[in-house]
Design a protein around this motif. Structure first.
Motif, short mmCIF file in Angstrom:
data_model
loop_
_atom_site.label_atom_id
_atom_site.label_comp_id
_atom_site.label_asym_id
_atom_site.label_seq_id
_atom_site.Cartn_x
_atom_site.Cartn_y
_atom_site.Cartn_z
N LYS A 174 -6.14 11.13 5.23
CA LYS A 174 -5.39 11.84 4.20
C LYS A 174 -5.41 11.03 2.91
N ALA A 175 -5.12 11.69 1.82
CA ALA A 175 -5.06 11.03 0.51
C ALA A 175 -3.87 10.08 0.48
N PRO A 176 -3.90 9.07 -0.39
CA PRO A 176 -2.79 8.12 -0.47
C PRO A 176 -1.47 8.78 -0.89
N VAL A 177 -0.38 8.21 -0.40
CA VAL A 177 0.96 8.64 -0.80
C VAL A 177 1.41 7.59 -1.82
N LYS A 178 1.38 7.94 -3.08
CA LYS A 178 1.57 6.95 -4.13
C LYS A 178 3.03 6.65 -4.45
N SER A 179 3.95 7.49 -4.01
CA SER A 179 5.35 7.22 -4.30
C SER A 179 6.22 7.87 -3.23
N GLY A 180 7.49 7.56 -3.27
CA GLY A 180 8.43 8.15 -2.33
C GLY A 180 8.60 7.32 -1.07
N GLU A 234 -11.25 -10.92 -11.16
CA GLU A 234 -11.18 -9.47 -10.92
C GLU A 234 -10.42 -9.19 -9.63
N PRO A 235 -9.70 -8.07 -9.56
CA PRO A 235 -8.99 -7.74 -8.32
C PRO A 235 -9.95 -7.35 -7.20
N THR A 236 -9.61 -7.71 -5.97
CA THR A 236 -10.41 -7.32 -4.81
C THR A 236 -10.10 -5.88 -4.44
N ARG A 237 -10.88 -5.31 -3.54
CA ARG A 237 -10.62 -3.94 -3.07
C ARG A 237 -9.24 -3.85 -2.43
N LEU A 238 -8.80 -4.92 -1.78
CA LEU A 238 -7.47 -4.96 -1.17
C LEU A 238 -6.40 -4.75 -2.23
N LEU A 239 -6.44 -5.51 -3.30
CA LEU A 239 -5.44 -5.38 -4.35
C LEU A 239 -5.51 -4.02 -5.03
N LEU A 240 -6.72 -3.52 -5.25
CA LEU A 240 -6.86 -2.19 -5.84
C LEU A 240 -6.23 -1.12 -4.96
N SER A 241 -6.41 -1.22 -3.64
CA SER A 241 -5.82 -0.26 -2.72
C SER A 241 -4.29 -0.36 -2.74
N LEU A 242 -3.79 -1.58 -2.73
CA LEU A 242 -2.34 -1.77 -2.80
C LEU A 242 -1.77 -1.15 -4.07
N GLN A 243 -2.46 -1.36 -5.18
CA GLN A 243 -1.99 -0.79 -6.44
C GLN A 243 -2.03 0.73 -6.42
N ALA A 244 -3.04 1.31 -5.75
CA ALA A 244 -3.13 2.76 -5.65
C ALA A 244 -1.95 3.33 -4.85
N TRP A 245 -1.41 2.52 -3.92
CA TRP A 245 -0.28 2.97 -3.11
C TRP A 245 1.06 2.51 -3.70
N GLY A 246 1.04 1.89 -4.88
CA GLY A 246 2.27 1.58 -5.59
C GLY A 246 2.79 0.17 -5.43
N ALA A 247 1.98 -0.77 -4.99
CA ALA A 247 2.41 -2.16 -4.85
C ALA A 247 1.57 -3.03 -5.79
N SER A 248 2.18 -4.08 -6.32
CA SER A 248 1.46 -4.93 -7.27
C SER A 248 0.82 -6.15 -6.62
N SER A 249 1.22 -6.46 -5.38
CA SER A 249 0.66 -7.62 -4.66
C SER A 249 0.94 -7.45 -3.17
N LYS A 250 0.41 -8.38 -2.35
CA LYS A 250 0.68 -8.32 -0.91
C LYS A 250 2.15 -8.57 -0.64
N ALA A 251 2.76 -9.50 -1.36
CA ALA A 251 4.18 -9.79 -1.18
C ALA A 251 5.03 -8.58 -1.57
N ASP A 252 4.66 -7.92 -2.66
CA ASP A 252 5.37 -6.72 -3.10
C ASP A 252 5.21 -5.61 -2.07
N ALA A 253 4.03 -5.49 -1.47
CA ALA A 253 3.78 -4.46 -0.46
C ALA A 253 4.69 -4.66 0.75
N LYS A 254 4.82 -5.90 1.21
CA LYS A 254 5.70 -6.19 2.35
C LYS A 254 7.15 -5.85 2.02
N ARG A 255 7.57 -6.22 0.81
CA ARG A 255 8.94 -5.97 0.37
C ARG A 255 9.22 -4.46 0.29
#
Length: 96
Positions: free
Chosen positions: A31-37, A62-83
């Motif tokens: 499915k497509a990413p859920v960017k918010s909510g 440059e950002p890695t694909r991991l960071l780009l994916s996290l940003q697409a889902w609304g997180a600015s970093s791995k730590a922010d994603a966990k939070r």
């Protein structure tokens, strides 16, 4: 030729896969990413990707694909994603 999700044409330059890449994946229906909510899929993705090994940026900055994916889902970093995953899960548990 390999599936589109493994090649540049199936990848979104902003992170993750584009529609063609998701359609070419044979392991299931993506499915497509859920960017918010507070969607449980978003919490699960952020928790999983927040724990992934590897750097967020390439040696040239440059950002890695991991960071780009996290940003697409609304997180600015791995730590922010966990939070965010923890906060979303907590809010979803209160609703039930």
């Amino acid at each position: 030729m390999t599936a589109a999700w493994t090649r540049k044409e199936g990848k979104n330059p902003k992170g993750g896969l584009n529609a063609k890449g998701r359609a070419s994946y044979k392991g299931g229906t993506l499915k497509a990413p859920v960017k918010s909510g507070d969607n449980p899929r978003r919490a699960s993705f952020l928790a999983r990707m927040g724990g992934m090994p590897g750097p967020e940026r390439k040696p040239n900055g440059e950002p890695t694909r991991l960071l780009l994916s996290l940003q697409a889902w609304g997180a600015s970093s791995k730590a922010d994603a966990k939070r965010k995953a923890k906060a979303i899960s907590a809010r979803n548990k209160k609703i039930k």
